[in-house]
Design a protein around this motif. Structure first.
Motif, PDB file in Angstrom:
ATOM      1  N   ILE A   1      12.189  -9.418 -34.376  1.00  0.00           N
ATOM      2  CA  ILE A   1      12.221  -8.157 -33.639  1.00  0.00           C
ATOM      3  C   ILE A   1      11.391  -7.133 -34.408  1.00  0.00           C
ATOM      4  O   ILE A   1      11.217  -7.247 -35.630  1.00  0.00           O
ATOM      5  CB  ILE A   1      13.653  -7.615 -33.436  1.00  0.00           C
ATOM      6  CG1 ILE A   1      14.287  -7.192 -34.754  1.00  0.00           C
ATOM      7  CG2 ILE A   1      14.528  -8.599 -32.708  1.00  0.00           C
ATOM      8  CD1 ILE A   1      15.510  -6.323 -34.565  1.00  0.00           C
TER       9      ILE A   1
ATOM     10  N   ASP B   1       4.132 -15.496 -35.347  1.00  0.00           N
ATOM     11  CA  ASP B   1       3.554 -15.706 -34.023  1.00  0.00           C
ATOM     12  C   ASP B   1       4.150 -16.926 -33.330  1.00  0.00           C
ATOM     13  O   ASP B   1       3.832 -17.201 -32.175  1.00  0.00           O
ATOM     14  CB  ASP B   1       2.043 -15.883 -34.140  1.00  0.00           C
ATOM     15  CG  ASP B   1       1.365 -14.654 -34.699  1.00  0.00           C
ATOM     16  OD1 ASP B   1       1.815 -13.518 -34.390  1.00  0.00           O
ATOM     17  OD2 ASP B   1       0.399 -14.810 -35.463  1.00  0.00           O
TER      18      ASP B   1
ATOM     19  N   ARG C   1      12.635 -12.069 -30.111  1.00  0.00           N
ATOM     20  CA  ARG C   1      11.717 -13.094 -29.611  1.00  0.00           C
ATOM     21  C   ARG C   1      11.988 -14.373 -30.391  1.00  0.00           C
ATOM     22  O   ARG C   1      11.896 -14.405 -31.618  1.00  0.00           O
ATOM     23  CB  ARG C   1      10.271 -12.651 -29.795  1.00  0.00           C
ATOM     24  CG  ARG C   1       9.265 -13.643 -29.225  1.00  0.00           C
ATOM     25  CD  ARG C   1       7.856 -13.063 -29.200  1.00  0.00           C
ATOM     26  NE  ARG C   1       7.419 -12.515 -30.459  1.00  0.00           N
ATOM     27  CZ  ARG C   1       6.768 -13.189 -31.402  1.00  0.00           C
ATOM     28  NH1 ARG C   1       6.481 -14.467 -31.220  1.00  0.00           N
ATOM     29  NH2 ARG C   1       6.391 -12.596 -32.518  1.00  0.00           N
ATOM     30  N   ARG C   2      12.300 -15.445 -29.662  1.00  0.00           N
ATOM     31  CA  ARG C   2      12.664 -16.716 -30.283  1.00  0.00           C
ATOM     32  C   ARG C   2      11.436 -17.409 -30.859  1.00  0.00           C
ATOM     33  O   ARG C   2      10.412 -17.546 -30.200  1.00  0.00           O
ATOM     34  CB  ARG C   2      13.327 -17.607 -29.231  1.00  0.00           C
ATOM     35  CG  ARG C   2      13.925 -18.869 -29.787  1.00  0.00           C
ATOM     36  CD  ARG C   2      14.694 -19.584 -28.709  1.00  0.00           C
ATOM     37  NE  ARG C   2      15.339 -20.774 -29.218  1.00  0.00           N
ATOM     38  CZ  ARG C   2      16.144 -21.536 -28.513  1.00  0.00           C
ATOM     39  NH1 ARG C   2      16.410 -21.235 -27.257  1.00  0.00           N
ATOM     40  NH2 ARG C   2      16.690 -22.600 -29.051  1.00  0.00           N
TER      41      ARG C   2
ATOM     42  N   HIS D   1       8.605  -5.685 -39.228  1.00  0.00           N
ATOM     43  CA  HIS D   1       9.372  -6.649 -38.439  1.00  0.00           C
ATOM     44  C   HIS D   1      10.631  -7.078 -39.175  1.00  0.00           C
ATOM     45  O   HIS D   1      10.716  -6.950 -40.396  1.00  0.00           O
ATOM     46  CB  HIS D   1       8.523  -7.889 -38.131  1.00  0.00           C
ATOM     47  CG  HIS D   1       7.356  -7.591 -37.263  1.00  0.00           C
ATOM     48  ND1 HIS D   1       6.125  -7.302 -37.775  1.00  0.00           N
ATOM     49  CD2 HIS D   1       7.244  -7.519 -35.922  1.00  0.00           C
ATOM     50  CE1 HIS D   1       5.286  -7.065 -36.781  1.00  0.00           C
ATOM     51  NE2 HIS D   1       5.945  -7.188 -35.642  1.00  0.00           N
TER      52      HIS D   1
ATOM     53  N   THR E   1      19.592  -4.009 -31.612  1.00  0.00           N
ATOM     54  CA  THR E   1      19.640  -5.084 -30.617  1.00  0.00           C
ATOM     55  C   THR E   1      20.884  -4.927 -29.756  1.00  0.00           C
ATOM     56  O   THR E   1      21.884  -4.351 -30.180  1.00  0.00           O
ATOM     57  CB  THR E   1      19.696  -6.477 -31.285  1.00  0.00           C
ATOM     58  OG1 THR E   1      20.854  -6.548 -32.124  1.00  0.00           O
ATOM     59  CG2 THR E   1      18.450  -6.752 -32.108  1.00  0.00           C
TER      60      THR E   1
ATOM     61  N   TYR F   1      14.619 -15.741 -34.912  1.00  0.00           N
ATOM     62  CA  TYR F   1      14.098 -14.761 -33.960  1.00  0.00           C
ATOM     63  C   TYR F   1      13.378 -13.665 -34.726  1.00  0.00           C
ATOM     64  O   TYR F   1      13.576 -13.491 -35.928  1.00  0.00           O
ATOM     65  CB  TYR F   1      15.237 -14.134 -33.149  1.00  0.00           C
ATOM     66  CG  TYR F   1      15.854 -15.071 -32.143  1.00  0.00           C
ATOM     67  CD1 TYR F   1      15.500 -15.013 -30.802  1.00  0.00           C
ATOM     68  CD2 TYR F   1      16.792 -16.020 -32.528  1.00  0.00           C
ATOM     69  CE1 TYR F   1      16.070 -15.871 -29.875  1.00  0.00           C
ATOM     70  CE2 TYR F   1      17.367 -16.877 -31.615  1.00  0.00           C
ATOM     71  CZ  TYR F   1      17.002 -16.803 -30.286  1.00  0.00           C
ATOM     72  OH  TYR F   1      17.560 -17.656 -29.364  1.00  0.00           O
TER      73      TYR F   1
END
Length: 152
Positions: A99, A149, A107-108, A82, A65, A97
């Motif tokens: 990733i 999701d 992604r929050r 993930h 990141t 989050y």
């Protein structure tokens, strides 16, 4: 126990091989290798407020990141595809989050004013378990879960 020892050994080897000097990183302690998590032969950890990965056998670490802010408490999904992570981006607030394990933009998943901290994944990989003081009249931590999701 053996995998934890491998994790620590790999982190020490990484620090020695890369010549990491925490004193040279400044007073914020950003150069420390912290919050390690392991899945299979891959270790992910926080350093310089970003996530990095390295083989448990040692070698060069790869930055996952580069977001403005801090990522910590990474946890691999059971399938290793993930990483759920606690991110601190908005005025010190902590949110959950996600990733890809190969890296990318976080992604929050949570948007609550109370801080939330990633703990683990459910065994089936369907949810990320985190702790927060949200909905607590007595300011005590409770456990919550959220789908990778997103949602409520």
């Amino acid at each position: 126990m053996r995998s934890w020892c491998m994790c620590l050994s790999a982190l020490f080897l990484l620090a020695a091989a890369a010549g990491v000097s925490t004193a040279a990183q400044g007073d914020d302690g950003g150069g420390y290798l912290s919050f390690p998590a392991i899945h299979g032969n891959t270790i992910v950890f926080t350093s310089d407020n970003d996530l990095w990965s390295v083989s448990a056998g040692g070698g060069l670490a790869r930055r996952l990141t580069q977001a403005v802010g801090r990522e910590y408490l990474p946890r691999f999904s059971p399938d290793g595809k993930h990483i759920a992570v606690t991110g601190e981006y908005d005025a010190g607030g902590n949110d959950v989050y996600l990733i890809p394990a190969t890296g990318g933009a976080p992604r929050r998943l949570t948007f609550h004013p109370y801080s939330e901290y990633v703990l683990t994944w459910s065994e089936d990989g369907e949810n990320i378990i985190f702790r927060s003081m949200r909905n607590s009249p007595h300011y005590t931590y409770k456990l919550f879960e959220i789908s990778p999701d997103g949602g409520f």
